[in-house]
Design an enzyme around this catalytic site. Structure first.
Site, PDB file in Angstrom:
ATOM      1  N   TYR A  69     -14.924 -20.924  -4.713  1.00  0.00           N
ATOM      2  CA  TYR A  69     -14.765 -19.786  -5.634  1.00  0.00           C
ATOM      3  C   TYR A  69     -15.626 -18.596  -5.194  1.00  0.00           C
ATOM      4  CZ  TYR A  69     -14.228 -17.294 -10.078  1.00  0.00           C
ATOM      5  OH  TYR A  69     -13.929 -16.371 -11.035  1.00  0.00           O
ATOM      6  N   PHE A 121       4.345   5.869  -2.934  1.00  0.00           N
ATOM      7  CA  PHE A 121       5.235   4.748  -3.222  1.00  0.00           C
ATOM      8  C   PHE A 121       5.360   4.568  -4.740  1.00  0.00           C
ATOM      9  CE2 PHE A 121       6.030   0.117  -3.723  1.00  0.00           C
ATOM     10  CZ  PHE A 121       7.290   0.110  -3.177  1.00  0.00           C
ATOM     11  N   ASP A 122       6.456   3.919  -5.177  1.00  0.00           N
ATOM     12  CA  ASP A 122       6.726   3.853  -6.629  1.00  0.00           C
ATOM     13  C   ASP A 122       5.624   3.187  -7.450  1.00  0.00           C
ATOM     14  OD1 ASP A 122       7.330   1.330  -5.660  1.00  0.00           O
ATOM     15  OD2 ASP A 122       9.247   1.129  -6.673  1.00  0.00           O
ATOM     16  N   ASP A 211      -2.835   4.663   2.109  1.00  0.00           N
ATOM     17  CA  ASP A 211      -2.032   3.549   1.624  1.00  0.00           C
ATOM     18  C   ASP A 211      -1.489   2.952   2.905  1.00  0.00           C
ATOM     19  OD1 ASP A 211      -0.089   1.856   0.804  1.00  0.00           O
ATOM     20  OD2 ASP A 211       0.839   3.221  -0.637  1.00  0.00           O
ATOM     21  N   ALA A 213      -0.115   0.013   3.993  1.00  0.00           N
ATOM     22  CA  ALA A 213       0.749  -1.178   4.057  1.00  0.00           C
ATOM     23  C   ALA A 213       1.404  -1.339   5.435  1.00  0.00           C
ATOM     24  CB  ALA A 213       1.814  -1.098   2.970  1.00  0.00           C
ATOM     25  N   LYS A 254       3.003  -6.682   4.289  1.00  0.00           N
ATOM     26  CA  LYS A 254       3.868  -6.043   5.293  1.00  0.00           C
ATOM     27  C   LYS A 254       3.255  -6.243   6.691  1.00  0.00           C
ATOM     28  CE  LYS A 254       4.984  -3.761   1.327  1.00  0.00           C
ATOM     29  NZ  LYS A 254       4.342  -4.046   0.044  1.00  0.00           N
ATOM     30  N   HIS A 446      13.925   0.564 -11.875  1.00  0.00           N
ATOM     31  CA  HIS A 446      14.849  -0.053 -10.912  1.00  0.00           C
ATOM     32  C   HIS A 446      14.807  -1.574 -10.924  1.00  0.00           C
ATOM     33  CE1 HIS A 446      11.012   0.936  -9.170  1.00  0.00           C
ATOM     34  NE2 HIS A 446      11.188   0.110  -8.168  1.00  0.00           N
TER      35      HIS A 446
HETATM   36  N1  F0G Z   1       2.325   1.008  -0.854  1.00  0.00           N
HETATM   37  C1  F0G Z   1       3.457   0.990  -0.131  1.00  0.00           C
HETATM   38  C2  F0G Z   1       3.712   2.045   0.893  1.00  0.00           C
HETATM   39  C3  F0G Z   1       4.392  -0.028  -0.349  1.00  0.00           C
HETATM   40  O1  F0G Z   1       5.509  -0.041   0.370  1.00  0.00           O
HETATM   41  C4  F0G Z   1       4.115  -1.029  -1.312  1.00  0.00           C
HETATM   42  C5  F0G Z   1       5.067  -2.093  -1.576  1.00  0.00           C
HETATM   43  C6  F0G Z   1       2.916  -0.956  -2.033  1.00  0.00           C
HETATM   44  C7  F0G Z   1       2.043   0.083  -1.765  1.00  0.00           C
HETATM   45  C8  F0G Z   1       2.559  -1.970  -3.086  1.00  0.00           C
HETATM   46  O2  F0G Z   1       2.222  -3.178  -2.495  1.00  0.00           O
HETATM   47  O3  F0G Z   1       3.987  -4.782  -3.264  1.00  0.00           O
HETATM   48  O4  F0G Z   1       1.799  -5.568  -2.351  1.00  0.00           O
HETATM   49  O5  F0G Z   1       1.911  -4.513  -4.578  1.00  0.00           O
HETATM   50  N2  F0G Z   1       6.229  -2.094  -1.121  1.00  0.00           N
HETATM   51  C9  F0G Z   1       7.241  -3.134  -1.246  1.00  0.00           C
HETATM   52  C10 F0G Z   1       8.535  -2.602  -0.698  1.00  0.00           C
HETATM   53  C11 F0G Z   1       7.361  -3.759  -2.590  1.00  0.00           C
HETATM   54  O6  F0G Z   1       9.562  -3.270  -0.888  1.00  0.00           O
HETATM   55  O7  F0G Z   1       8.544  -1.561  -0.044  1.00  0.00           O
HETATM   56  P1  F0G Z   1       2.494  -4.581  -3.209  1.00  0.00           P
END
Ligand code: F0G
Length: 455
Positions: A69, A121-122, A211, A213, A254, A446
């Site tokens: 932990y 991102f959304d 960001d 990813a 990713k 969505h």
């Molecule tokens: N930032 C970007 C650019 C992303 O593409 C995503 C997630 C996130 C943040 C959030 O990360 O899913 O680990 O919480 N993108 C996925 C997609 C869901 O399908 O593009 P997460």
């Protein structure tokens, strides 16, 4: 041509159900592909997030996962890998990207504060708004022109950024650069642009975050397209990018090729100390933060595999790029240049007879599924949501369907099949009808909204 730098050791069966069954399944899901189940899908191009195939090294590492932990050995290894590749001293593990967003935003965003960036991102935008903040998009205008072959469409418009900073001097939470920029077609940001944004951030004394990813893909594009970078290794370019920022928010699902996981990486000890209690509150003790020890092992290994030049070349050129080229040959309109992790169909040109208010991207996703059991995802009006003040639908400049390629999962035959199915839908495009809501979900609509066809 580059060859795949791996072979298959373990296989997962997939099955194509009949067209009749597919029609029943998508109707039962009320025309939302998020309502489909794994067994109903033949090729899943919904996302590259957590859907990549792990390597034998990662699976072996999983056996060494330390689930202690507090003080896990696996966290130590993960931190070492992140320090080595990204150069950030402090690491806070989080269960995935949006966990990292939640923790950071809780500390840094006060009501009505602004987070300027490039097409957030959304979930990132939703977290900013959930804190009462405002995401301002400063992407260059060429980023929204589907036919223009600009090498770095994810770049920030420096004048626009500087104006936002000048006009809101005391009201900026932080600056966020998304590498690569998913929302506008997986488009990269140049090293030059990153350096200039960093300079501006310093001038206005604002924190700059990535960001990240898909940071490795961004580095690949810099190596390929930016002057003076061809002879540098991906690792060297990543380091140069990271040197410009105060920290990075990471969804490890990713480019670090894990099924789950994420982190916040930071330079500043004081900021780290302020974030630790929030990580404990929302994600978990700061040596696991919502991840299991085995996931941290997979991340520590996967982050190296994700920056492997041979892998990046094969994935971006021979998989994503190949699919883009094949679709283009059929005359199918896609966003150019092809992005890092996905091919994005330009829906305004694919279905010009369906207005954005009738969710043409969502309608196209349903038809692609019916045609061949392939799941894609809408990145358009449905995802854009509503204006917080007016309540009106936001009609984005780019109306897209994303064909997202999971890492190390599908082969050339799968991609040829995708091309064949999209071509068949293209040929009967004029018969496709728009959609209207049966139910509209209140946030991130969505994922859960349902639809009926407009007759
Ligand atoms: N930032 C970007 C650019 C992303 O593409 C995503 C997630 C996130 C943040 C959030 O990360 O899913 O680990 O919480 N993108 C996925 C997609 C869901 O399908 O593009 P997460």
């Amino acid at each position: 041509m580059s060859l795949p730098p791996y072979k298959i050791k373990s296989v997962e069966p997939i099955n194509l159900i009949s067209k009749e069954q597919r029609i029943k399944k998508i109707e039962a899901a009320l025309l939302n592909v998020f309502g489909l189940e794994a067994d109903d899908i033949y090729i899943d191009l919904l996302t590259d997030s957590g859907t990549g195939a792990m390597s034998q090294k990662q699976w072996a590492g999983i056996m060494e996962g330390d689930e202690t932990y507090a003080g896990s050995r696996s966290f130590k290894r993960m931190k070492k890998a992140i320090r080595d590749i990204l150069g950030f001293e402090y690491v806070l593990p989080c269960h995935q990207g949006r966990g990292a967003e939640q923790v950071l935003d809780k500390l840094l965003i006060k009501k009505a504060q602004i987070v300027p960036g490039n097409a957030h991102f959304d979930t990132t935008k939703a977290h900013i708004e959930n804190r009462g903040g405002i995401a301002i998009d400063c992407t260059i205008s060429k980023g929204f022109e589907p036919k223009i072959e600009h090498p770095f469409k994810g770049n920030l418009d420096l004048e626009k950024l500087e104006k936002v900073l000048k006009d809101n001097k005391n009201n900026i939470a932080y600056i966020l650069i998304t590498i690569t920029c998913n929302t506008i077609g997986g488009q990269p940001v140049s090293l030059e642009n990153i350096k200039k944004v960093s300079k501006i951030a310093k001038k206005y004394k604002k924190l700059l975050f990535f960001d990240g990813a898909r940071f490795a893909e961004n580095a690949y594009f810099i190596k390929k397209r930016e002057k003076g970078c061809q002879n540098k290794t991906i690792k060297e370019i990543v380091k140069k990018m990271m040197d410009c920022a105060d920290g990075m928010l990471m969804s490890a699902k990713k480019d670090a090729i894990t099924n789950i996981g994420g982190f916040i990486a930071l330079r500043d000890k004081e900021l780290y100390k302020k974030l630790v209690p929030l990580d404990i509150l929302m994600e978990g003790f700061p040596t696991y933060g919502g991840m299991s020890g085995r996931d941290m092992e997979a991340l520590a290994i996967g982050i190296y595999e994700g920056i492997d030049a041979k892998f990046l070349h094969y994935y971006i050129e021979n998989q994503v790029g190949y699919l883009g080229k094949e679709l283009s040959k059929q005359g199918i309109p896609i966003i150019k240049p092809v992005g890092g992790h996905a091919v994005f169909i330009d829906v305004k040109r694919f279905l010009p007879h369906i207005p954005q208010s009738q969710f043409p991207g969502q309608a196209l996703c349903c038809e692609i599924y019916i045609e061949g059991g392939i799941r894609a995802v809408e990145i358009g009006t449905l995802l854009a949501g509503r204006n917080l003040e007016t309540g009106e639908n936001i009609f984005p400049k780019l109306e897209m369907v994303r064909l997202c390629i999971p890492r190390r999962v599908y082969g050339k035959d799968h991609l040829d099949y995708v091309n064949k199915i999209i071509t068949q839908v293209w040929k009967r495009r004029k018969t496709i009808k728009g959609l209207k809501f049966l139910y509209e979900a209140p946030i991130l609509r969505h994922f859960q909204s349902t639809f009926k066809r407009i007759s």
